[in-house]
Scaffold this motif. Structure first.
Motif, PDB file in Angstrom:
ATOM      1  N   ALA A 296       0.492  -1.207   0.223  1.00 12.28           N
ATOM      2  CA  ALA A 296       0.003  -0.729  -0.074  1.00 12.28           C
ATOM      3  C   ALA A 296       1.152   1.547   0.196  1.00 12.28           C
ATOM      4  CB  ALA A 296      -0.827  -0.163   0.842  1.00 12.28           C
TER       5      ALA A 296
ATOM      6  N   SER B 208      -3.598   2.015   5.160  1.00  9.97           N
ATOM      7  CA  SER B 208      -2.347   2.752   5.922  1.00  9.97           C
ATOM      8  C   SER B 208      -1.289   3.127   6.309  1.00  9.97           C
ATOM      9  CB  SER B 208      -1.074   1.775   5.035  1.00  9.97           C
ATOM     10  OG  SER B 208      -0.374   1.551   4.366  1.00  9.97           O
TER      11      SER B 208
ATOM     12  N   GLU C  66      -9.696  -1.468  -4.459  1.00  5.99           N
ATOM     13  CA  GLU C  66      -9.297  -1.484  -3.135  1.00  5.99           C
ATOM     14  C   GLU C  66      -8.411  -1.414  -2.633  1.00  5.99           C
ATOM     15  OE1 GLU C  66      -7.906  -5.006  -0.359  1.00  5.99           O
ATOM     16  OE2 GLU C  66     -10.168  -3.974  -1.691  1.00  5.99           O
ATOM     17  N   TRP C  67      -6.910  -0.528  -3.717  1.00 12.00           N
ATOM     18  CA  TRP C  67      -6.244   0.491  -3.838  1.00 12.00           C
ATOM     19  C   TRP C  67      -5.895   1.735  -2.957  1.00 12.00           C
ATOM     20  CZ3 TRP C  67      -1.346  -2.115  -3.385  1.00 12.00           C
ATOM     21  CH2 TRP C  67      -1.131  -3.134  -4.070  1.00 12.00           C
TER      22      TRP C  67
ATOM     23  N   ARG D  57      -7.026   0.253   0.530  1.00 11.65           N
ATOM     24  CA  ARG D  57      -5.841  -0.095   1.469  1.00 11.65           C
ATOM     25  C   ARG D  57      -4.716   0.586   1.519  1.00 11.65           C
ATOM     26  NH1 ARG D  57      -2.874  -4.968  -2.311  1.00 11.65           N
ATOM     27  NH2 ARG D  57      -1.276  -5.116  -0.461  1.00 11.65           N
TER      28      ARG D  57
END
Length: 683
Positions: free
Chosen positions: A56, A105, A97-98, A101
């Motif tokens: 991430a 993070s 999704e990224w 994340r």
């Protein structure tokens, strides 16, 4: 794409990367044209922070670097913003999704070695809160933006001493003595520059920015400002040279102060040189003039006015780095708040090319009573360095913050480019994708004559192959070298003659045709186009030519050499020397500059330039080459606008229609935390 299909270098740089991260990295290489050095930077940061396994954080750093390339100072830590940026690199589901994340993070305790919460944390990356939102910055850019915001607000809050000079009366008289009628926007710009301590002037090519600067300078000298206390600057040496040449050309065009002047007009007296009082009109300096005459008396606007205009020739542009006393060995500047620039007026051209760090340093080094005049085109591509300062200071009409509104002038009337080009540029700026279908189609065949045509055209890439493009390129350079004529001779014939007296015609023909590209690499990039045109033209122009250059080849300087007056972006042409070998001639306003080819600083062939390299230049005929796939992140309306507005007669866009629609429909999303509210910087 299977993991085995990714470029080998990506797997070598990131040996622990999973398939999802490799797809994201590959998306950056394909659509944001990330270089290997960019990927090594991401790897080094994560290794130094001992976060090699945190994918991430890899994604976060990648997005931040993409944003900087666009001129943004930061990225907003919000799902919608992150997904929009990621969606250019990977499919939508992966982008979502990224985004999840990355947000998780950033707030993880494990990332504190890399990500801090304030500028004092001394971390490479800062998650910073401003105006109820959170932004992610590199630490040095946040520091520069905070300092810039403070300096800008302090300048806007200063009222200073009210001037006793009647600038309106001076302006009226100056306009009467030059063959130029200022339109309302231009006059407003001049009046603001004379009366305020900060003026920002934005306008495209042909809107009269150079004429405004010349008019302002003529007024300043008549108002008592010594030329030695005026600084003219630009972000690059090439832009500074253009500014100087444009000023002197303007003086000649207006028929003003053509040297040499008699002693009395130079202000010389029996006992020595005259002082700057010769440029003052004492009645004007005392305050408002009840009823100024139609013409000032000869002894004020005749002899002394001519003396003022003559002294303008003492002015020459310099680079911002030189003006600020940059010290490369220490990466520091000698000019700053405690040692300001010794000037009463600082004028900076091409501000769209100035990054935030340099602009922050400039504001710090300009004294509180010094006039600061900034000029540029807010719609052009942002600076190569981070921070699209001009675009933030001059946002879309009506959106500027109230504290800046009285200091901003937008020039709307183009007085030079062909009407169809102006219409196309306006449609591009409005992101009107229907303009693509409305563009007339160009058929670039052997019978086509480009010289003399006018308008904006689409040269459609139907096959989308390198061979198709090379056919277009051959016909383009045939036009440039063999068909177009200056008087009775083509460029190829003039090159063959090698006569120095023909250099003005050589330069005129060379500047009639210019190829621009979006990227450097691939068959549609300037590097491969230059190599192809080398192989095509060398046998026809200089069959005996050996080495990197040949007679007739355009030469692009890629490194500054201030001692010789050559700067990154200068374009000259290689010619044979009577004694053998090659020399390269560069156009200059007063006389050409010629150098032996072997003595040049770093250079390369210059048949094609990137759009970034072309900023500030103008050409009669311009062809922009867009790749048929990839480069999604780079295809923006700012790029198309910048390229099209380089053309004065004809602008040809060589592209697939869907690619051009994508570019026109997309704008650079410049994000900024502090500059978005210039009146309320947060500490």
């Amino acid at each position: 794409m299977d993991q085995a299909e990714y470029p080998v270098y990506l797997k070598e740089i990131f040996p622990r990367a999973g398939a999802a991260l490799l797809r994201l990295l590959h998306g950056a290489a394909e659509n944001a044209y990330f270089l290997r050095t960019d990927f090594f930077t991401i790897r080094d940061w994560t290794e130094l922070a001992d976060h090699q396994g945190d994918e991430a954080l890899h994604a976060l750093l990648l997005l931040l670097m993409v944003a900087l390339e666009e001129g943004s100072l930061c990225i907003e830590l919000a799902d919608a913003s992150l997904r929009a940026r990621l969606g250019d690199l990977v499919p939508e589901t992966e982008a979502a999704e990224w985004s999840r994340r990355i947000l998780a993070s950033v707030d993880s305790p494990a990332t504190t070695r890399l990500v801090g919460a304030s500028v004092e944390d001394q971390r490479p990356v800062i998650a910073f809160a401003a105006h109820g939102r959170r932004f992610l910055y590199f630490q040095k850019h946040l520091q520069a933006e905070l300092e810039f915001g403070r300096e800008l607000n302090q300048r806007l809050e200063r009222t200073g001493n009210r001037s006793s000079v009647d600038w309106t009366a001076i302006l009226d008289e100056v306009v009467r003595t030059q063959p130029l009628t200022l339109d309302p926007d231009q006059r407003n710009a001049v009046q603001s520059a004379l009366s305020k301590n900060l003026t920002i002037i934005s306008g495209g090519p042909g809107t009269g920015k150079t004429s405004i600067v010349l008019t302002v300078l003529r007024c300043l000298l008549r108002g008592g400002v010594d030329p030695e206390r005026i600084a003219l600057a630009a972000p690059t040496g090439r832009a500074a040279q253009r500014l100087t040449d444009a000023m002197r050309a303007g003086l000649d065009r207006f028929g003003l102060a053509s040297p040499p002047l008699p002693a009395v007009l130079r202000g010389e007296r029996a006992g020595g040189k005259g002082d700057n009082a010769d440029c003052k009109n004492s009645s004007i300096l005392q305050g408002p003039v009840p009823s100024p005459p139609a013409r000032l008396p000869l002894n004020t606007e005749g002899e002394e006015g001519a003396n003022c205009d003559a002294r303008l020739r003492e002015l020459a542009g310099t680079t911002l780095h030189r003006l600020l006393g940059y010290r490369p060995h220490s990466n520091l500047f000698s000019r700053h708040r405690e040692n300001p620039i010794p000037a009463d007026v600082v004028i900076v051209d091409e501000v769209s090319m100035v990054g935030l760090v340099l602009m922050s340093q400039l504001l710090d080094a300009v004294g509180p009573s010094t006039k600061l005049i900034l000029l540029g085109d807010k719609d052009q591509l942002p600076s190569v360095e981070a921070g699209a300062v001009l675009a933030h200071l001059v946002p879309d009409e009506g959106a500027a913050h109230a504290s800046l509104r009285d200091h901003v002038v937008v020039l709307k009337t183009n007085h030079r480019s062909e009407k169809a080009i102006r219409v196309a540029a306006d449609a591009i700026n409005r992101q009107d994708v229907s303009m693509v279908d409305a563009l007339p189609r160009m058929e670039l065949s052997g019978e086509t004559t480009l010289d003399g045509q006018s308008g904006c055209f689409l040269l459609e890439q139907k096959q989308r192959t390198a061979n198709e493009l090379r056919g277009f390129l051959q016909r383009w350079v045939d036009q440039a070298y063999f068909h177009a004529r200056q008087g009775d001779r083509s460029l190829a014939e003039l090159v063959e003659s090698g006569d120095d007296a023909e250099l003005p015609r050589v330069f005129s023909l060379m500047d009639r045709f210019r190829l621009l590209t979006l990227v450097r690499e691939s068959a549609w990039g300037c590097d491969e186009i230059n190599a192809f045109l080398d192989s095509y033209l060398r046998p026809r122009l200089d069959a005996d030519g050996r080495g990197g250059l040949f007679a007739g080849a355009p030469v692009l300087i890629t490194a500054n050499d201030a001692n010789r007056g050559l700067y990154n972006g200068d374009v000259g042409i290689a010619l044979r020397r009577p004694s053998g070998g090659l020399r390269v001639a560069f156009p200059r306003y007063e006389k050409p500059a010629l150098f032996p080819a072997e003595s040049l600083p770093a250079h390369q062939l210059g048949f094609a330039l990137t759009v970034h390299k072309s900023q500030g230049s103008e050409y009669a005929n311009m062809m922009l080459v867009l790749p048929p796939k990839g480069a999604k992140r780079l295809l923006t309306k700012e790029l198309i606008y910048t390229a099209v507005t380089r053309a004065k007669s004809s602008a040809i866009i060589c592209a697939a229609p869907d690619v051009l629609r994508q570019a026109v429909g997309r704008r650079i999303e410049r994000e900024s935390g502090v500059l978005s509210e210039p009146n309320e910087p947060e500490a």
